[in-house]
Design an enzyme around this catalytic site. Structure first.
Site, PDB file in Angstrom:
ATOM      1  N   SER A 172       3.204  -1.934  -8.503  1.00  0.00           N
ATOM      2  CA  SER A 172       1.829  -2.430  -8.401  1.00  0.00           C
ATOM      3  C   SER A 172       1.620  -3.558  -9.397  1.00  0.00           C
ATOM      4  O   SER A 172       2.305  -4.578  -9.341  1.00  0.00           O
ATOM      5  CB  SER A 172       0.841  -1.276  -8.617  1.00  0.00           C
ATOM      6  OG  SER A 172      -0.487  -1.702  -8.406  1.00  0.00           O
ATOM      7  N   THR A 173       0.708  -3.389 -10.357  1.00  0.00           N
ATOM      8  CA  THR A 173       0.364  -4.446 -11.311  1.00  0.00           C
ATOM      9  C   THR A 173       1.601  -4.930 -12.069  1.00  0.00           C
ATOM     10  O   THR A 173       2.323  -4.137 -12.649  1.00  0.00           O
ATOM     11  CB  THR A 173      -0.666  -3.938 -12.328  1.00  0.00           C
ATOM     12  OG1 THR A 173      -1.728  -3.293 -11.626  1.00  0.00           O
ATOM     13  CG2 THR A 173      -1.211  -5.069 -13.166  1.00  0.00           C
ATOM     14  N   HIS A 199       1.571  -2.805  -4.057  1.00  0.00           N
ATOM     15  CA  HIS A 199       0.125  -2.755  -3.821  1.00  0.00           C
ATOM     16  C   HIS A 199      -0.443  -4.173  -3.822  1.00  0.00           C
ATOM     17  O   HIS A 199      -0.583  -4.792  -4.873  1.00  0.00           O
ATOM     18  CB  HIS A 199      -0.570  -1.935  -4.907  1.00  0.00           C
ATOM     19  CG  HIS A 199      -0.121  -0.511  -4.965  1.00  0.00           C
ATOM     20  ND1 HIS A 199      -0.286   0.278  -6.070  1.00  0.00           N
ATOM     21  CD2 HIS A 199       0.497   0.268  -4.043  1.00  0.00           C
ATOM     22  CE1 HIS A 199       0.196   1.486  -5.838  1.00  0.00           C
ATOM     23  NE2 HIS A 199       0.693   1.498  -4.618  1.00  0.00           N
ATOM     24  N   MET A 293      -0.508   0.355 -12.362  1.00  0.00           N
ATOM     25  CA  MET A 293      -1.454   1.384 -12.780  1.00  0.00           C
ATOM     26  C   MET A 293      -1.557   2.458 -11.710  1.00  0.00           C
ATOM     27  O   MET A 293      -1.238   2.234 -10.546  1.00  0.00           O
ATOM     28  CB  MET A 293      -2.819   0.782 -13.076  1.00  0.00           C
ATOM     29  CG  MET A 293      -3.527   0.126 -11.917  1.00  0.00           C
ATOM     30  SD  MET A 293      -5.150  -0.517 -12.453  1.00  0.00           S
ATOM     31  CE  MET A 293      -5.637  -1.442 -10.999  1.00  0.00           C
ATOM     32  N   ASP A 296       0.845   6.413  -7.967  1.00  0.00           N
ATOM     33  CA  ASP A 296       1.433   6.382  -6.632  1.00  0.00           C
ATOM     34  C   ASP A 296       2.954   6.414  -6.715  1.00  0.00           C
ATOM     35  O   ASP A 296       3.564   5.663  -7.479  1.00  0.00           O
ATOM     36  CB  ASP A 296       0.977   5.127  -5.878  1.00  0.00           C
ATOM     37  CG  ASP A 296       1.487   5.083  -4.447  1.00  0.00           C
ATOM     38  OD1 ASP A 296       1.653   6.163  -3.852  1.00  0.00           O
ATOM     39  OD2 ASP A 296       1.710   3.971  -3.933  1.00  0.00           O
TER      40      ASP A 296
END
Length: 355
Positions: A172-173, A199, A293, A296
């Site tokens: 993600s991030t 994401h 973050m 998941d």
């Protein structure tokens, strides 16, 4: 209180963003109308986070970001439009060191920023605790420069061998930079394809796949329809959807699926791994959980490890946000915890042992 510097050439956008932060109650806000003013303010005082518009007259957001990261490094969240041009500029900003981004739901001047209010507040709060990392854009080959590299690897049309195993990546991030480092360290001759759940909105995943395809030796594609999983290739799940591994008509396929509303993150790494376990033996799967973050992927990869598969978490030292990998590590589900630069070598060792 989190101190935020809002940088946007639109007075209306500055007002919208300021109102969002002030309503939250845990932010102290100051604004700048352009990049030049922002740099002056950053030279006078420090801020926990900067929100930075990409499209501004004079000094644009990318130029301002490069100055911030070299002169007064601090966490930056980009504010961009959901266009292909905006997506490309946002990915360049993430490469330069921006922690995250917010996509304006209504174009350059969005009157409906309340649609992303919760996301904005969560990302800025997360950014306040993140580690900015500067990377110069000019170190990367352009797609044209990378083409001879692909040709020298004799990729041609790529292997048509069906996957004997699968590498599953949840991220993600901070993902684009980590994915580039990961994929650049892998060989096109490897036997197992890579399936990625990053994401991102759909506008961004397609541009990211194109960018990675131009920068890495492995062919990279976005999965927008049921697609065979072939050796030596990289498949990126389409944003705003989920991805599952399925066997159809005797072939192993990556299949886009509508979002599972019960899951908060999309494309869902948990759903991707769970589906792969229904098709492959655990020993044929390797799970990687990279920067981002939330949690998941942690539950599904913990189950993968417990069933006999191998798992790896990116270490805190190289993560922009140590959330998803931390969840896996704290659950005891990671076989290895390594900085992103060391992960390709470990994958090669595992793949050689599986050959």
């Amino acid at each position: 209180m989190i101190s935020v510097l809002v940088v946007d050439d639109s007075a209306m956008m500055r007002r919208f963003l300021t109102q969002i932060f002030e309503r939250a109650g845990d932010f102290k806000v100051r604004t700048a109308r352009n990049g030049e003013v922002a740099l002056e303010l950053l030279g006078e005082a420090s801020y926990d986070v900067v929100t930075l518009d990409i499209n501004m007259p004079g000094m644009d957001g990318l130029t301002c970001l490069s100055h911030i990261m070299t002169e007064t490094p601090c966490p930056v969240v980009m504010v961009s439009s959901l266009t292909e041009k905006g997506a490309l500029a946002t990915l360049e900003a993430l490469e330069l060191g921006a922690v995250d981004y917010i996509a304006k739901p209504g174009g350059t001047v969005s009157h409906n920023m309340q649609e992303v209010e919760e996301e904005l507040l969560n990302k800025v709060r997360t950014a306040a605790a993140a580690k900015p990392r500067f990377r110069s854009l000019d170190i990367h080959p352009t797609p044209a420069e990378a083409a001879p590299q692909k040709a020298s690897e004799d990729l041609g049309a790529g292997s048509e061998r069906e996957a004997e195993g699968l590498i599953l990546v949840g991220v993600s991030t901070g993902g684009p930079s980590s994915l580039e480092t990961l994929l650049a360290g892998l060989s096109p001759q490897q036997q197992w394809p890579v399936l990625i759940a990053q994401h991102m909105p759909a506008t961004f995943t397609g541009v990211l796949a194109q960018r990675l395809n131009g920068l890495c030796a492995l062919p990279v594609m976005e999965v927008t329809k049921p697609t065979p999983l072939l050796a030596g290739r990289v498949y990126m799940a389409q944003g705003d959807k989920d991805i599952e591994v399925r066997r159809r008509a005797g072939r192993l396929m990556a299949v886009p699926q509508p979002q599972d509303a019960e899951r908060p993150w999309h494309p869902s790494a948990d759903r991707m791994v769970e589906s792969a376990l229904e098709v492959f033996a655990p020993q044929q799967l390797i799970g990687l959980l990279l920067t981002g973050m939330g949690d998941d992927g942690a539950r599904a990869m913990q189950n993968l490890q417990a069933a006999g598969g191998r798992t790896l978490a990116e270490s805190e030292e190289s993560c922009v946000v140590y959330g998803m990998p931390r969840a896996l590590v704290e659950a005891g589900g990671a076989d290895q915890v390594l900085p992103i630069e060391a992960i390709p070598a470990q994958l090669k060792r595992w793949l050689l042992s599986s050959a």
